[in-house]
Design a protein around this motif. Sequence first.
Motif, mmCIF file in Angstrom:
data_model
loop_
_atom_site.group_PDB
_atom_site.id
_atom_site.type_symbol
_atom_site.label_atom_id
_atom_site.label_comp_id
_atom_site.label_asym_id
_atom_site.label_seq_id
_atom_site.Cartn_x
_atom_site.Cartn_y
_atom_site.Cartn_z
ATOM 1 N N TYR A 137 36.806 44.342 -8.961
ATOM 2 C CA TYR A 137 36.136 44.698 -7.712
ATOM 3 C C TYR A 137 37.057 45.639 -6.951
ATOM 4 C CZ TYR A 137 33.542 40.622 -9.170
ATOM 5 O OH TYR A 137 32.803 39.735 -9.912
ATOM 6 N N LYS A 138 36.543 46.828 -6.636
ATOM 7 C CA LYS A 138 37.416 47.865 -6.094
ATOM 8 C C LYS A 138 36.876 48.447 -4.796
ATOM 9 C CE LYS A 138 39.065 49.212 -10.686
ATOM 10 N NZ LYS A 138 39.198 50.304 -11.671
ATOM 11 N N LEU A 139 37.803 48.743 -3.892
ATOM 12 C CA LEU A 139 37.440 49.432 -2.653
ATOM 13 C C LEU A 139 37.376 50.933 -2.877
ATOM 14 C CD1 LEU A 139 39.700 47.466 -0.124
ATOM 15 C CD2 LEU A 139 37.278 47.112 -0.592
ATOM 16 N N ARG A 140 38.248 51.426 -3.760
ATOM 17 C CA ARG A 140 38.277 52.851 -4.092
ATOM 18 C C ARG A 140 38.179 52.978 -5.606
ATOM 19 N NH1 ARG A 140 37.023 56.106 -0.182
ATOM 20 N NH2 ARG A 140 38.108 57.783 -1.270
ATOM 21 N N ASN A 182 21.671 56.885 -10.697
ATOM 22 C CA ASN A 182 22.466 55.660 -10.701
ATOM 23 C C ASN A 182 23.945 55.966 -10.458
ATOM 24 O OD1 ASN A 182 22.913 52.893 -10.974
ATOM 25 N ND2 ASN A 182 21.540 52.751 -12.735
ATOM 26 N N TYR A 183 24.675 54.963 -9.991
ATOM 27 C CA TYR A 183 26.104 55.156 -9.750
ATOM 28 C C TYR A 183 26.951 54.551 -10.876
ATOM 29 C CZ TYR A 183 26.102 50.329 -7.993
ATOM 30 O OH TYR A 183 25.965 48.962 -7.866
ATOM 31 N N LYS A 184 26.285 53.920 -11.854
ATOM 32 C CA LYS A 184 26.958 53.435 -13.055
ATOM 33 C C LYS A 184 26.078 53.735 -14.261
ATOM 34 C CE LYS A 184 29.744 49.494 -11.428
ATOM 35 N NZ LYS A 184 29.992 48.058 -11.655
ATOM 36 N N PHE A 185 26.707 54.031 -15.392
ATOM 37 C CA PHE A 185 25.942 54.193 -16.620
ATOM 38 C C PHE A 185 25.474 52.828 -17.111
ATOM 39 C CE2 PHE A 185 25.169 54.587 -21.123
ATOM 40 C CZ PHE A 185 24.589 55.838 -21.264
ATOM 41 N N ASP A 186 26.372 51.871 -17.017
ATOM 42 C CA ASP A 186 26.105 50.501 -17.444
ATOM 43 C C ASP A 186 26.582 49.571 -16.328
ATOM 44 O OD1 ASP A 186 26.660 47.848 -18.704
ATOM 45 O OD2 ASP A 186 26.020 48.871 -20.527
ATOM 46 N N PRO A 187 25.781 48.562 -15.951
ATOM 47 C CA PRO A 187 26.173 47.682 -14.839
ATOM 48 C C PRO A 187 27.524 47.006 -15.008
ATOM 49 C CG PRO A 187 23.868 47.310 -15.404
ATOM 50 C CD PRO A 187 24.433 48.219 -16.455
ATOM 51 N N CYS A 188 27.986 46.844 -16.258
ATOM 52 C CA CYS A 188 29.247 46.124 -16.465
ATOM 53 C C CYS A 188 30.471 47.025 -16.375
ATOM 54 C CB CYS A 188 29.220 45.419 -17.820
ATOM 55 S SG CYS A 188 29.399 46.531 -19.222
ATOM 56 N N GLU A 221 34.302 51.839 1.732
ATOM 57 C CA GLU A 221 34.957 50.798 0.942
ATOM 58 C C GLU A 221 34.137 49.516 0.854
ATOM 59 O OE1 GLU A 221 38.898 50.309 2.467
ATOM 60 O OE2 GLU A 221 39.587 52.224 1.620
ATOM 61 N N PHE A 222 33.397 49.193 1.899
ATOM 62 C CA PHE A 222 32.571 47.983 1.877
ATOM 63 C C PHE A 222 31.456 48.130 0.837
ATOM 64 C CE2 PHE A 222 28.783 45.669 3.456
ATOM 65 C CZ PHE A 222 29.263 44.377 3.306
ATOM 66 N N TYR A 223 30.780 49.285 0.838
ATOM 67 C CA TYR A 223 29.734 49.538 -0.153
ATOM 68 C C TYR A 223 30.314 49.568 -1.564
ATOM 69 C CZ TYR A 223 26.273 50.676 3.460
ATOM 70 O OH TYR A 223 25.406 50.611 4.513
ATOM 71 N N ASN A 224 31.496 50.133 -1.694
ATOM 72 C CA ASN A 224 32.140 50.182 -3.000
ATOM 73 C C ASN A 224 32.391 48.782 -3.549
ATOM 74 O OD1 ASN A 224 32.186 52.961 -2.887
ATOM 75 N ND2 ASN A 224 34.301 53.075 -2.177
ATOM 76 N N LEU A 225 32.830 47.891 -2.659
ATOM 77 C CA LEU A 225 33.087 46.516 -3.073
ATOM 78 C C LEU A 225 31.804 45.852 -3.564
ATOM 79 C CD1 LEU A 225 35.325 44.369 -3.224
ATOM 80 C CD2 LEU A 225 34.639 43.616 -0.937
ATOM 81 N N LEU A 226 30.718 46.069 -2.831
ATOM 82 C CA LEU A 226 29.428 45.508 -3.236
ATOM 83 C C LEU A 226 28.961 46.124 -4.554
ATOM 84 C CD1 LEU A 226 27.440 45.400 0.132
ATOM 85 C CD2 LEU A 226 28.536 43.489 -1.041
ATOM 86 N N LYS A 227 29.099 47.445 -4.668
ATOM 87 C CA LYS A 227 28.640 48.136 -5.869
ATOM 88 C C LYS A 227 29.468 47.777 -7.097
ATOM 89 C CE LYS A 227 26.726 52.260 -3.591
ATOM 90 N NZ LYS A 227 26.916 53.713 -3.387
#
Length: 323
Positions: free
Chosen positions: A48-51, A168-174, A199-205
């Motif tokens: 889980y990353k902020l950046r 999408n912001y990921k190719f694969d959810p994992c 950073e908050f959205y990044n953590l959620l994403k």
Amino acid sequence: MKKILLLFVKITITLFIIFFICELTLCISGRQRYKHERKMNNLPNLTYKLRPYIQYSNINDLDCDIKSNNNCAGKIRLPSGLEYKNRTPITVFGCSYAHGDILLKQNQIFSHKLAEILKRPVYNRALIGADFSWMYYQATNEDFYKKVPASDTVIYIMIQDHYRRMLNYKFDPCEDFFRLNYKFDIKNKTLTKNDYDNEFYNLLKSSYTISYLYSILVKYYINNKKNADKITDVVLYYFINTRAELEKHWNNKLNFIIVFYESDEIKYSKILRKKLTDNGFKVISTKEITNSNLCDSNNMENGHPTEQVWDLLTPLIVKKAGI
């Protein structure tokens, strides 16, 4: 009041347990998918990353420096046809179909066969898992023009999945990294790179569960016919803005060809085709140039076209495009 508080705590703990189970399940299934379907050893972990790291965000880290018939997995292919020094180059964009994926060697891919047929240099700027955003990013990056000389012809190999990747912001959810992509301003017809600076959205994403639910929403959005115009408008302006950047830097008009690789029909292809042709792009569908079943097991390996397919398609594309 104590009962309400206790109930709240129980619900919170229950939701957290459910969330953790979902995260763990998606991570395990993702690791299995990487290992067996993608044949990769760099398995994803719960992170889980902020950046977050943004895939393909540094053009100077992506050059393939091994001068052999390797597959340049995760890197940009070496150019082909450099021996034809007095001929104007062609530039190719796209994803793993144009790149050649991890199975095909340099002399087995579309761009190499194109160079051999036309006796011209061909710069393959496709990347595995990429879409329109990687093409546009290069066109707006000054370092690209230090690597790729002025071309008079550009070819983009498009598949159905580019819609999903674009949105999408990921190719694969994992995955534990985010995709390079752009926000489209419908009113001004402009593209702005997503810097992922919240950073908050990044953590959620970063959550596999949220990424999985988001991927479902993207799929639903694409399949909803009411969104056909919006989706194809975004694609159109990726091409319009890319062409404008390339022509500005190379100081010449381009013959811009978009190949619809339609082993299955690309959704909203008729709508998109009309928009593209009305704006001066040349569109070719593989269904127009061959009756061969491109989904046949002899034509696909690891979910990608074999060398046999490019032996078939490349001269047909050349003929249809008139190059």
